[in-house]
Each structure stands twice: as C-alpha cells, then as structure tokens.
Design an enzyme around this catalytic site. Structure first.
Site, short mmCIF file in Angstrom:
data_model
loop_
_atom_site.label_atom_id
_atom_site.label_comp_id
_atom_site.label_asym_id
_atom_site.label_seq_id
_atom_site.Cartn_x
_atom_site.Cartn_y
_atom_site.Cartn_z
N THR A 15 0.86 -1.20 0.00
CA THR A 15 0.00 0.00 0.00
C THR A 15 0.89 1.24 0.00
O THR A 15 1.79 1.35 0.84
CB THR A 15 -0.90 0.00 1.25
OG1 THR A 15 -1.59 -1.25 1.28
CG2 THR A 15 -1.89 1.14 1.22
N LYS A 39 -7.11 1.44 -3.38
CA LYS A 39 -6.70 0.77 -2.14
C LYS A 39 -6.84 1.70 -0.93
O LYS A 39 -7.39 1.32 0.12
CB LYS A 39 -5.24 0.30 -2.28
CG LYS A 39 -4.60 -0.15 -0.99
CD LYS A 39 -5.18 -1.44 -0.49
CE LYS A 39 -4.68 -1.77 0.89
NZ LYS A 39 -5.03 -3.09 1.33
N CYS A 67 -2.87 -1.57 8.60
CA CYS A 67 -3.52 -1.08 7.38
C CYS A 67 -4.41 0.12 7.65
O CYS A 67 -4.12 1.23 7.23
CB CYS A 67 -4.34 -2.21 6.78
SG CYS A 67 -3.40 -3.73 6.66
#
Ligand code: SAJ
Length: 436
Positions: free
Chosen positions: A130, A220, A274
């Site tokens: 990411t 994302k 995340c």
C-alpha cells in the site's frame, strides 16, 4: 529472454521472485508456488529465511503452514536473501509511517533497487504494497529504469512491464482471500495491466479489473479509509449514546436493519498495519482537502484513552488496583499486535501505576509479559476485554470471579456473554452503553 510480441508473458512465465515474505508476501509466494510457478521468496531478515527453509513459518495464519509446506514439497518454493533473474517480480514489503505521519517508502525503494541488476526485457514487476498515490509511477519506475530498460508499451526490444495491484486480504482469512477476492490491476501502461492480468488469472478466482497505476493506488487507500471513517462514526455514536444513556449496540443493530445502512462497530481503537496507517497516505497527498479523513484518524487514535478513562472511573476507590487485560492483538483471532490499541491502554495504565495481568492466547511476543489466565485474574479488580478472540468465550466467570478481589468487567467490544458474567456476580460495563 525476449518474448515475441504476440505471445503473452503469462504463457511463458514460470519463475517468480517475491520480494518480502511477511503477512502478504509469504502467502502470495505459497499460493503462486502451488499454482505452477517456480517461486523464489526473498527477505532481508535471515531468521525468516532460516525458519522457512527449516520447514516452519514465522506467521500464524489459518491454512498458511499447510500451504507453505505443500509448496516446499512440490519443490516450487525456496527462500533466500537475494533476488535472482525471473520472469515476474512481486514487491510485497511494508510501508510504515513515520512519526510525522508520512509514508516511509524505504523498503519499497530498497526492494526495487535490489531487483534492478536482475531485470531483463519483458519482465513484469508488480507492486502490491500500500503506497501513497503516484508512488508506482513516480518512485518505483525511476528506480527500475536504472536497469537500462524502458517502461513503455511493449513494442520496444527493451521494455519492462510495471503494474500496481494492491493486496486486499483480511488478516485471519488471507489464503482464502488471495484466491477469492476481486483484484484491481493498475498498469503504468495499458499493456502492463494486461500482462499482470494474465498472471493473476492463473491463481485468482475473483474478477480482475484493469485501470492505471495511480487510480489503483487510490482505490486501495479509499477502501481502508472508508472503513476508518465509518469506525470513527461508530465511535462517535458510542460516546453520544453513552452521554444520553442509550445503548449504542442496540442502536447500531436496529439501524442496520435499514437496507442502505451499514454502521460499523465502536471499540477500543483501530489497530493493525492497514486501516490505522493508510488514511495518512491520503492526508499526506492532499492535506488541505482531507479534513474528514484526518478527523476520523484522530477520533480513532483517541479511543484507547477513552478506555483508560473508563478503567480509572471503575477503579477510582480501589487501593493499588489490578486490571486484567484480555487480548493485546489488534483484532480477534490473529497474533498481530502492530498498532494495537492495547499497547496504548497498557502504556497509560502502567504510567498511572496500575498492576496488570495481561492475557492473549494468540500472541507469542509482546513488549509486556503475558500471563496465564488464573495468574492474571488472581487478586484483580477489573477485567477489560480489548480483543474479541473466540477463545475468550470459553472463560468461566464463576470460577475466575472467585480469584478476584472485585468482580467487574469492562467489555469494549460487546463480545462476551454478559448475562453469564452478571449471574456470576460481575458488574458489567460496555463501552458505548449508557446503561449497566
Ligand atoms: N474495527 C473496529 N470496528 C469495526 C471494524 C474494525 O473498531 O467495525 C477495528 C478492528 O478491531 C481492528 C481495526 O479496526 O483494530 C482494523 O480491522 P479490520 O478487520 O477492519 O481490517 P484489517 O486492518 O485487518 O484489514 C484491512 C482490510 N480492509 C478492508 O476491510 C477495507 C483488508 O481487506 C485489507 O487487505 C487490509 O486492511 C490491508 O492490508 O490493507
């Protein structure tokens, strides 16, 4: 190796280098290896390489051990410290955040640099980490160009294909989701997206959607930001309900009966590598515009302190109080403690002089000492459930209550069977419920 233009790379490509053997790289390497690819797994951490080559794994994840061992048995997976020539390179390394809340692209750049000497015409490089918008095109491609290859449309003799395909798997369900989930494939060129699609098609059962690399990066970040903002909303509603003497859990349950409403769950905070990190990459890219995203991050980051305040309130008249912390992983049934709200809760309690008994059946290594259940409950005044591990449902409040000095439970996740804890003499308090 130079492929004739009309032959897809996927038909010829068998050898893959996976850079990074962590939570995403190792499962990806194992899935590729059991789907006919010859996989070289690369990691800078030599103890990971040793563990893997000794037939073990360093991550707890359902199904992963069997899959990695299967791949080794097939002879399709090896782990080593350096990359080598291959047809395809996957970059699956972490992108931590600095203390100034900026993306640290050091691992991504180092992985790209490491493969430069091994790149050949028609290779495909896919970044899965990411990253902030524009990273693939503006950071990774310039590094890869040091190989002397061009990143173009596949018509030239020295072309390299580069794509961004974000991982979207849920820790705790990684193997299944690597295969089943839909994927977004962003090509630096349309040809690169097509080449990457042909490769993912060989092991992904979900749909494959093609776009450009920067759009895929934003997809994302938007996914995880969607979740963070919605969790912040749930946390704010929890505070409002508490103030008004209403049970937020009942409110959420009933509101979610509406066909277009899906309120998330409040809790002790947002952890993991995340959701608590990725929204900052959007804030970094457009700090003046990303107001809601920033506020949501702040609301979620403050949650552990809301828990600490509640603990202080519930123990204020108790001399030298002892608190049992149930769960330090950032969410249920995983062993991952990265960015876990528990770390902040424990740090604040320790600073305030509390005695602690910390229990987590999944976590093996943690900065604080972990205890067995009975030792932790012994002489305690309050049990605080921070992580919704299924195993905690098996705790016997009647038996454990006998070990305690005072029977109190603070459930920050609406998780335990409160009826049985109350019947065992516990005062039960839920975060977000103005009622007892
Ligand atoms: N949490 C809440 N309330 C909720 C949902 C979650 O407080 O309603 C908390 C959890 O307890 C945990 C944190 O948020 O501390 C994040 O947990 P999660 O299960 O929502 O997500 P992750 O971080 O384990 O995985 C996410 C997933 N993204 C989305 O669901 C949009 C996963 O698909 C991604 O691949 C992963 O991030 C990633 O690697 O980016």
């Amino acid at each position: 190796m130079n492929f004739p233009l009309n032959i897809s790379i996927s038909k010829l490509a068998h050898k893959v280098c996976v850079m990074g053997l962590g939570y995403i790289g190792l499962p990806t390497a194992a899935v590729l290896a059991t789907n006919g690819f010859q996989v070289i797994g690369v990691d800078v951490n030599s103890s990971i390489i040793d563990t893997l080559n000794n037939g073990d794994i360093h991550i707890k994840e359902p199904g992963l051990r069997t899959m990695v061992q299967g791949a080794y048995k097939l002879g399709n997976l090896v782990a080593q410290s350096d990359p080598e020539q291959a047809d395809i390179f996957f970059i699956c390394v972490p992108t931590p955040i600095t203390s100034a809340k900026k993306a640290d692209l050091g691992y991504v750049i180092a992985a790209a640099e490491a493969i430069v000497p091994f790149l050949r015409p028609n290779n495909l490089v896919v970044l899965e980490s990411t990253v902030p918008p524009g990273t693939t095109t503006n950071v990774v491609v310039p590094v890869l160009r040091r190989s002397g290859l061009t990143v173009s449309n596949g018509a030239g003799p020295t072309d390299l294909f580069v794509a961004y395909c974000p991982e979207r798997v849920l820790p705790g369900n990684i193997i299944k989701e690597i295969i089943a989930n839909n994927r977004i494939i962003g090509g630096v060129t349309p040809e690169a997206a097509e080449q990457a699609k042909a490769i993912y098609k060989r092991f992904v059962e979900g749909d494959l959607y093609l776009t450009d690399a920067t759009t895929a990066e934003l997809v994302k970040l938007s996914e995880n930001t969607f979740r963070d903002v919605n969790i912040a909303l749930a946390n704010e509603l929890a505070d409002i309900c508490e103030e008004l003497g209403v049970d937020v859990w009942e409110v959420i349950q009933l509101a979610n009966r509406h066909p277009r409403v899906n309120l998330h769950s409040p809790g002790p905070g947002v952890g993991g590598h995340c959701i608590s990190v990725d929204p900052w990459f959007l804030i970094e890219a457009a700090s003046e515009i990303a107001r809601l995203i920033k506020l949501s991050r702040e609301i979620n980051d403050e949650r552990p302190l809301v828990v600490v305040d509640k603990i202080k309130e519930m123990t204020k008249i108790i001399p030298d109080p002892k608190v049992v912390i149930l769960g330090v992983a950032y969410k249920g049934n995983v062993d991952d403690v990265r960015e876990s709200p528990a770390i902040h809760v424990i740090r604040a309690l320790e600073k305030a002089g509390y005695r602690l008994g910390i229990v987590d059946p999944h976590v093996r290594s943690f900065p604080w000492e972990l205890s067995g259940v009975e030792e932790a409950f012994s002489g305690a005044d309050l049990v605080v459930l921070l992580t919704d591990h299924e195993k905690f449902r098996d705790l016997l409040p009647e038996k454990l209550g006998c070990l305690m000095r005072k029977r109190q439970l603070l459930d920050t996740r609406h998780f335990l069977d409160h009826k049985s804890w109350r019947e065992s003499g516990f005062l039960v308090v839920q975060l977000g419920s103005g009622r007892e």
